[in-house]
Design an enzyme around this catalytic site. Structure first.
Site, PDB file in Angstrom:
ATOM      1  N   LYS A 166     -31.702  37.284 -27.869  1.00 27.47           N
ATOM      2  CA  LYS A 166     -30.715  37.686 -26.862  1.00 27.47           C
ATOM      3  C   LYS A 166     -30.108  36.435 -26.255  1.00 27.47           C
ATOM      4  O   LYS A 166     -30.672  35.335 -26.307  1.00 27.47           O
ATOM      5  CB  LYS A 166     -31.351  38.557 -25.770  1.00 27.47           C
ATOM      6  CG  LYS A 166     -32.479  37.904 -24.970  1.00 27.47           C
ATOM      7  CD  LYS A 166     -32.013  37.025 -23.822  1.00 27.47           C
ATOM      8  CE  LYS A 166     -33.178  36.405 -23.061  1.00 27.47           C
ATOM      9  NZ  LYS A 166     -32.749  35.262 -22.184  1.00 27.47           N
ATOM     10  N   ASP A 219     -39.150  40.683 -19.617  1.00 30.16           N
ATOM     11  CA  ASP A 219     -37.977  40.999 -20.434  1.00 30.16           C
ATOM     12  C   ASP A 219     -38.317  41.733 -21.723  1.00 30.16           C
ATOM     13  O   ASP A 219     -37.411  42.112 -22.467  1.00 30.16           O
ATOM     14  CB  ASP A 219     -37.178  39.736 -20.748  1.00 30.16           C
ATOM     15  CG  ASP A 219     -37.992  38.699 -21.524  1.00 30.16           C
ATOM     16  OD1 ASP A 219     -39.233  38.833 -21.594  1.00 30.16           O
ATOM     17  OD2 ASP A 219     -37.387  37.741 -22.044  1.00 30.16           O
TER      18      ASP A 219
END
Length: 272
Positions: free
Chosen positions: A8, A134
């Site tokens: 990401k 996350d």
């Protein structure tokens, strides 16, 4: 069974407050990119669970790897048999790309599927969050606004589909603790979801990563990467997370690897 955990990038990152528990509240958008590891599980040949790693070298005890922590968390709950786990590492670590978290989240999801475990999506995300704030993002794996310590998610309407992304990872890692130690929390004037609704060409002046000021001071070579990407025509460039990787968004493909000798350079096309 094989899966391909993806990295990401962060679209903006505001550090808004320091919490009583010592952590920081942040605001950022996590955006998935098609830089991928490969992760495979097969029944163990030795009678014990082992993690086999190829690609980018990872130092340290394999038992402390988040993949193994993910396996152990489900093994204790569901009495899973031993496995041989194969990880081909392509996502650099210490880069702000979430590679370790992605591997852990994909491992949990793969175990659920492979062993047909009675786990709902919500329970899967809860298990992922126990491994890292996350990690649940990689269960959802679409653009999300992250708040709190990066563990409170809301959907955002942003698409970079078709944009060429160039990612540059210098031969240095930025420890997350070091990056946080040098920042001063500030409430932003503009919220990230409002900024990313504008054209990408307007992001440069408003979409900031609060880690850059301190990281660039300590590591001027990282600052130079961002400047070079802009000089080469990026519509937007930023450090991802707490670094050290920097990405640039281009409307056309660019062959600029030669500008970054000794660096890991990856390019791809945004898919979402």
């Amino acid at each position: 069974m094989i899966t391909f955990p993806n990295a990401k990038i962060n679209l903006g990152l505001n550090i808004v407050a320091k919490r009583p528990d010592g952590y920081h509240d942040i605001e950022t958008v996590f955006y998935p990119i098609p830089l991928r590891d490969a992760l495979e599980i097969v029944p163990s040949r030795s009678g014990k669970t082992e993690l086999h790693i190829s690609g980018i070298k990872i130092d340290g005890d394999p038992e402390k790897n988040l993949i193994m922590q993910a396996y152990r968390s489900f093994q204790s709950r569901f009495d899973l048999p031993p496995l041989d786990i194969y990880l081909h590492k392509a996502i650099p670590f210490g880069a702000g790309l979430g590679g370790g978290s992605a591997d852990a989240a994909y491992m949990l999801n793969m175990l659920r599927t492979f062993f047909k475990l009675p786990i709902s999506d919500d329970e899967l995300c809860e298990s992922a969050s126990s491994l890292g704030a996350d990690c649940p993002f990689f269960i959802y794996n679409h653009p999300l606004m992250a708040e709190g310590i990066g563990d409170i998610f809301t959907p955002v309407n942003v698409s970079l589909k078709g944009y060429h992304i160039i990612l540059v990872k210098p031969p240095v890692a930025v420890p997350t603790a070091e990056a946080y130690a040098k920042v001063k929390p500030t409430k932003p004037t503009l919220r990230i979801p409002d900024i990313i609704n504008k054209p990408v060409t307007e992001w440069k002046a408003e979409l900031v990563n609060d880690f850059e000021s301190s990281v660039f001071t300590a590591h001027p070579d990282i600052k130079k990467i961002k400047e070079t990407l802009y000089n080469e025509g990026a519509d937007y460039a930023s450090m991802s997370g707490s670094g050290s990787a920097v990405y640039g968004l281009f409307r056309e493909k660019k062959n600029i690897k030669k500008l970054f000798p000794g660096h890991l350079v990856w390019d791809g096309i945004c898919e979402i």
